[in-house]
Design a protein around this motif. Sequence first.
Motif, PDB file in Angstrom:
ATOM      1  N   VAL A  38       0.861  -1.185   0.000  1.00 42.41           N
ATOM      2  CA  VAL A  38       0.000   0.000   0.000  1.00 42.41           C
ATOM      3  C   VAL A  38       0.897   1.234   0.000  1.00 42.41           C
ATOM      4  O   VAL A  38       1.723   1.400   0.902  1.00 42.41           O
ATOM      5  N   ASP A 366      -5.991   9.989   4.943  1.00 45.36           N
ATOM      6  CA  ASP A 366      -5.406  11.038   4.118  1.00 45.36           C
ATOM      7  C   ASP A 366      -5.911  12.370   4.670  1.00 45.36           C
ATOM      8  O   ASP A 366      -7.091  12.703   4.500  1.00 45.36           O
ATOM      9  N   GLU A 396      -9.304   5.640   5.178  1.00 50.23           N
ATOM     10  CA  GLU A 396      -9.327   4.921   3.898  1.00 50.23           C
ATOM     11  C   GLU A 396      -9.303   3.427   4.155  1.00 50.23           C
ATOM     12  O   GLU A 396      -9.808   2.639   3.361  1.00 50.23           O
ATOM     13  N   MET A 397      -8.647   3.040   5.259  1.00 52.59           N
ATOM     14  CA  MET A 397      -8.533   1.613   5.545  1.00 52.59           C
ATOM     15  C   MET A 397      -8.400   1.406   7.049  1.00 52.59           C
ATOM     16  O   MET A 397      -7.721   2.177   7.729  1.00 52.59           O
ATOM     17  N   GLU A 407     -12.485  -0.720   4.076  1.00 50.28           N
ATOM     18  CA  GLU A 407     -11.651  -0.074   3.063  1.00 50.28           C
ATOM     19  C   GLU A 407     -12.550   0.676   2.103  1.00 50.28           C
ATOM     20  O   GLU A 407     -13.634   0.201   1.767  1.00 50.28           O
ATOM     21  N   ARG A 408     -12.095   1.836   1.688  1.00 52.29           N
ATOM     22  CA  ARG A 408     -12.894   2.540   0.682  1.00 52.29           C
ATOM     23  C   ARG A 408     -12.021   3.327  -0.278  1.00 52.29           C
ATOM     24  O   ARG A 408     -10.943   3.794   0.082  1.00 52.29           O
ATOM     25  N   GLU A 409     -12.537   3.453  -1.487  1.00 54.69           N
ATOM     26  CA  GLU A 409     -11.867   4.299  -2.467  1.00 54.69           C
ATOM     27  C   GLU A 409     -12.437   5.700  -2.388  1.00 54.69           C
ATOM     28  O   GLU A 409     -11.749   6.688  -2.446  1.00 54.69           O
ATOM     29  N   ASP A 410     -13.751   5.768  -2.251  1.00 57.94           N
ATOM     30  CA  ASP A 410     -14.421   7.041  -2.027  1.00 57.94           C
ATOM     31  C   ASP A 410     -15.695   6.712  -1.258  1.00 57.94           C
ATOM     32  O   ASP A 410     -15.971   5.552  -0.972  1.00 57.94           O
ATOM     33  N   THR A 413     -17.667   3.855  -2.679  1.00 63.50           N
ATOM     34  CA  THR A 413     -17.063   2.541  -2.914  1.00 63.50           C
ATOM     35  C   THR A 413     -16.377   2.069  -1.652  1.00 63.50           C
ATOM     36  O   THR A 413     -15.233   2.419  -1.382  1.00 63.50           O
ATOM     37  N   GLU A 414     -17.068   1.305  -0.866  1.00 59.16           N
ATOM     38  CA  GLU A 414     -16.469   0.845   0.386  1.00 59.16           C
ATOM     39  C   GLU A 414     -16.795  -0.629   0.601  1.00 59.16           C
ATOM     40  O   GLU A 414     -17.826  -1.120   0.168  1.00 59.16           O
TER      41      GLU A 414
END
Length: 460
Positions: A38, A366, A396-397, A407-410, A413-414
């Motif tokens: 990662v 982040d 994010e994780m 975990e998610r991208e946005d 999207t999780e």
Amino acid sequence: MLFQNATLADGRTRDVRVRGERIDAVGEDLEAGDERVVDASGKRLLPGMIDTHVHFREPAFSHKETWVTGSRSAAAGGVTTVVDQPNTDPPTVDGAAFDEKRDLAAQSLVDFGINGGVTPDWDPDELLARPLFALGEVFLADSTGDMGIDTDLFADALERATEAGVTVTVHAEDATAFNESARERTDADAWSAYRTARAEEVAVRRACHIADEVGTRIHIAHTSTPEGIDVASAAGMSCEVTPHHMLLSRNDLPELGTHGRMNPPLRREKRRQRVYDRVADGTVDMIATDHAPHTSEEKDASIWDAPSGVPGVETALPLLLAEARNGDLSYERVRDLTAANPADVFDLPDKGRIAEGNDADLVLVDTATTEPIRAAQLHTNCDWTPFEGWEAVFPEMTLVRGHVAYEREDAATETFGDHHGQCVRDQGDGSVDAAVSESEAGETPSDDTESDESPDSNPE
Ligand SMILES: O=C1C[C@@H](C(=O)O)NC(=O)N1
């Protein structure tokens, strides 16, 4: 899994390797094997939050929360260990009630502890023989569940817990110091006028005095006043503050209405600021959420009929990170308040720090941007939040003992993991043996044996 170039709470940039359920190495330029890598450049890697005060409501009140929904909410908020309170139905005051809750908690996505409570009907022999996280919250005044007890029973319980080597956590309000004249009012602020700041100070003082006589240490739950914090701290006791007492005050009640009713209640803005100061300067040991979900429908009642409590497990760390991002708290303070200190106070030596050999309970965030809190996007059964629209930094994780719990991208999207959490007080489940064999198997010595945390990071 290998996190590369992560910024730790103290600002150092390090690689962190997870092997199995443990942190295998913390160092620079760790070589990637065939594990998942990662890229954590520019991101913060923190120890997962240990929230020592949640109400996940099962058994009996699953329309408010369940172990599944509550623990998903926890994971999405960067909380890797939760501690459940005893005011369920049946209340967790005997062996059978503990066992029933322990079975339900097996569905949790995050690690957990289960507290035992005290009522006149409690069974200390059975209860204290169970792997309790702590005895508490012991209610010195009625709250949700009407478990308030008198001083004699409190002193008794303290002796029994001390003999058993179990820490006691205390909900410190004294009903004899409530302001009965506020009962005539019907506005949302009436609850704060009724359950006075003095009622907390009096109760904290009495609880600390009794603990002193018994010769033991107690932990004061959700202190809401500078007076309560100072009395606890001067007596050498630990205490926690909730995000709502840290960030909200009676000034917010016109907007929050009865949704802003909780025990202890919100205080005047000046007191809130002095509570914040004590969180920032290290007088307060930890942030715990008192995540106490009730539905909007239930909260939509008169100030005297609405149930007390607000949700918070998913928004606590994200709000604290926004404070750190603004420079109001340091990231190290956030780490200590949410992870290192609860691990120390409640004796969880494998948790709370990013250090070799510790449980891989990790949160990747982040902090470059924030996003507004929206109740509709949270994962609790509770359909509202007192922090609607507040800016926050969501994870994010989230890893619980090396397993990806969230975990998610946005925001759209999780994914949640399907590995279940462990009871942190369980013995003989193989975790100790697993730790030994894993570190024996850990071939790559780290170039950085130093922990992310200095040993004296505990403010007291
Ligand atoms: O002590 C408590 C209990 C909690 C609940 O609803 O369980 N709600 C509160 O506001 N304070």
